[in-house]
Write a protein that holds these residues in place. Structure first.
Motif, PDB file in Angstrom:
ATOM      1  N   LEU A 189       0.830  -1.209   0.000  1.00  0.00           N
ATOM      2  CA  LEU A 189       0.000   0.000   0.000  1.00  0.00           C
ATOM      3  C   LEU A 189       0.865   1.259   0.000  1.00  0.00           C
ATOM      4  O   LEU A 189       0.505   2.270  -0.611  1.00  0.00           O
ATOM      5  N   THR A 190       1.988   1.209   0.667  1.00  0.00           N
ATOM      6  CA  THR A 190       2.902   2.353   0.714  1.00  0.00           C
ATOM      7  C   THR A 190       3.350   2.736  -0.694  1.00  0.00           C
ATOM      8  O   THR A 190       3.567   3.906  -0.977  1.00  0.00           O
ATOM      9  N   LYS A 191       3.449   1.769  -1.575  1.00  0.00           N
ATOM     10  CA  LYS A 191       3.856   2.057  -2.957  1.00  0.00           C
ATOM     11  C   LYS A 191       2.766   2.804  -3.732  1.00  0.00           C
ATOM     12  O   LYS A 191       3.040   3.345  -4.792  1.00  0.00           O
ATOM     13  N   LYS A 192       1.551   2.840  -3.206  1.00  0.00           N
ATOM     14  CA  LYS A 192       0.441   3.519  -3.889  1.00  0.00           C
ATOM     15  C   LYS A 192       0.244   4.956  -3.407  1.00  0.00           C
ATOM     16  O   LYS A 192      -0.665   5.640  -3.855  1.00  0.00           O
ATOM     17  N   LEU A 193       1.084   5.402  -2.496  1.00  0.00           N
ATOM     18  CA  LEU A 193       0.953   6.760  -1.979  1.00  0.00           C
ATOM     19  C   LEU A 193       1.277   7.783  -3.059  1.00  0.00           C
ATOM     20  O   LEU A 193       2.096   7.543  -3.932  1.00  0.00           O
ATOM     21  N   GLU A 194       0.628   8.929  -2.972  1.00  0.00           N
ATOM     22  CA  GLU A 194       0.902  10.010  -3.916  1.00  0.00           C
ATOM     23  C   GLU A 194       2.072  10.876  -3.472  1.00  0.00           C
ATOM     24  O   GLU A 194       2.720  11.511  -4.296  1.00  0.00           O
ATOM     25  N   VAL A 195       2.348  10.907  -2.174  1.00  0.00           N
ATOM     26  CA  VAL A 195       3.502  11.660  -1.697  1.00  0.00           C
ATOM     27  C   VAL A 195       4.757  10.964  -2.234  1.00  0.00           C
ATOM     28  O   VAL A 195       4.770   9.746  -2.427  1.00  0.00           O
ATOM     29  N   SER A 196       5.791  11.727  -2.527  1.00  0.00           N
ATOM     30  CA  SER A 196       6.984  11.144  -3.143  1.00  0.00           C
ATOM     31  C   SER A 196       7.632  10.103  -2.232  1.00  0.00           C
ATOM     32  O   SER A 196       7.562  10.194  -0.999  1.00  0.00           O
ATOM     33  N   GLN A 197       8.283   9.139  -2.862  1.00  0.00           N
ATOM     34  CA  GLN A 197       8.997   8.107  -2.110  1.00  0.00           C
ATOM     35  C   GLN A 197      10.123   8.720  -1.275  1.00  0.00           C
ATOM     36  O   GLN A 197      10.417   8.243  -0.184  1.00  0.00           O
ATOM     37  N   GLU A 198      10.737   9.772  -1.779  1.00  0.00           N
ATOM     38  CA  GLU A 198      11.798  10.442  -1.012  1.00  0.00           C
ATOM     39  C   GLU A 198      11.235  11.058   0.260  1.00  0.00           C
ATOM     40  O   GLU A 198      11.820  10.920   1.336  1.00  0.00           O
ATOM     41  N   THR A 199      10.095  11.724   0.146  1.00  0.00           N
ATOM     42  CA  THR A 199       9.459  12.312   1.330  1.00  0.00           C
ATOM     43  C   THR A 199       9.064  11.212   2.303  1.00  0.00           C
ATOM     44  O   THR A 199       9.263  11.334   3.510  1.00  0.00           O
ATOM     45  N   MET A 200       8.523  10.117   1.769  1.00  0.00           N
ATOM     46  CA  MET A 200       8.150   8.996   2.629  1.00  0.00           C
ATOM     47  C   MET A 200       9.360   8.473   3.396  1.00  0.00           C
ATOM     48  O   MET A 200       9.283   8.239   4.599  1.00  0.00           O
ATOM     49  N   ARG A 201      10.488   8.311   2.717  1.00  0.00           N
ATOM     50  CA  ARG A 201      11.706   7.827   3.373  1.00  0.00           C
ATOM     51  C   ARG A 201      12.156   8.780   4.476  1.00  0.00           C
ATOM     52  O   ARG A 201      12.568   8.347   5.554  1.00  0.00           O
ATOM     53  N   LEU A 202      12.102  10.085   4.207  1.00  0.00           N
ATOM     54  CA  LEU A 202      12.514  11.079   5.206  1.00  0.00           C
ATOM     55  C   LEU A 202      11.573  11.076   6.410  1.00  0.00           C
ATOM     56  O   LEU A 202      12.020  11.131   7.561  1.00  0.00           O
ATOM     57  N   VAL A 203      10.272  11.003   6.161  1.00  0.00           N
ATOM     58  CA  VAL A 203       9.299  10.980   7.265  1.00  0.00           C
ATOM     59  C   VAL A 203       9.495   9.725   8.101  1.00  0.00           C
ATOM     60  O   VAL A 203       9.519   9.784   9.333  1.00  0.00           O
ATOM     61  N   ARG A 204       9.652   8.586   7.448  1.00  0.00           N
ATOM     62  CA  ARG A 204       9.889   7.344   8.210  1.00  0.00           C
ATOM     63  C   ARG A 204      11.166   7.452   9.044  1.00  0.00           C
ATOM     64  O   ARG A 204      11.184   7.047  10.206  1.00  0.00           O
ATOM     65  N   ALA A 205      12.212   8.005   8.460  1.00  0.00           N
ATOM     66  CA  ALA A 205      13.476   8.152   9.194  1.00  0.00           C
ATOM     67  C   ALA A 205      13.297   9.049  10.411  1.00  0.00           C
ATOM     68  O   ALA A 205      13.851   8.770  11.491  1.00  0.00           O
TER      69      ALA A 205
END
Length: 191
Positions: free
Chosen positions: A55-71
């Protein structure tokens, strides 16, 4: 830190055995969450975790932003397994993000981060620390992200908390994935 429960070396069930082998190849060994928690749970639990990943792969927010938020969430919650896995992913798949990962705790003042990234990280930090978000934080976020992307960011923070709390509650710490990656690279280079 050692896990509160002894990792299961030989799992029961074909699907779990295959997952041990697959993730063992990917990371260099089966991950702690798999050997400590998933090996003891019904397979539907592990399958659900895989669904969260897909499901995370279906997000509209960029993968880079997702990685930073998770970090950022991992860092605030001090989930060493998640910090290590996040760094492993960035190092192997998106190495251009490593400088930002190294500066994640100084994102508010570090020039590497854009205003848009700061808005997302402020939102994630506030939600993680206080479990609510001030109107000013939401207004700043809305200047850079659509309503759908804001929902994506909430999903990222929420699912990260789930994984962090599972690992912390069971004492699942770093698996040394980055060190294993470096060892594998050195072995490949020596051949």
């Amino acid at each position: 830190m050692s896990a509160h429960l002894t990792p299961i070396k030989k799992p029961k069930g074909l699907r779990l055995k295959l997952l041990y082998r697959l993730l063992g190849r990917q990371f260099g060994k089966p991950p702690g969450w798999l050997t400590v928690q998933s090996a003891r749970m019904p397979f539907a639990y592990t399958s659900w975790m895989g669904k969260v990943y897909r499901l995370t792969k279906k997000l509209e927010v960029s993968q880079e932003t997702m990685r930073l938020v998770r970090a950022r969430v991992d860092s605030m919650n001090v989930c060493t397994w998640c910090i290590d896995a996040g760094r492993w992913y960035v190092t192997t798949k998106t190495p251009h993000l490593v400088p930002k990962l190294d500066a994640i705790d100084e994102y508010q003042t570090n020039p590497l981060f854009s205003e848009k990234e700061r808005a997302a990280l402020d939102y994630a930090s506030e939600l993680t620390e206080h479990k609510h978000v001030a109107p000013d934080t939401m207004h700043a976020l809305a200047r850079h992200y659509s309503e759908r992307e804001i929902c994506d960011l909430a999903w990222i923070v929420a699912t990260n908390h789930l994984f962090n709390i599972n690992n912390l509650g069971l004492g699942i710490g770093s698996d040394g994935l980055c060190e294993l990656h470096l060892e594998r690279q050195a072995t490949s280079a020596a051949r």
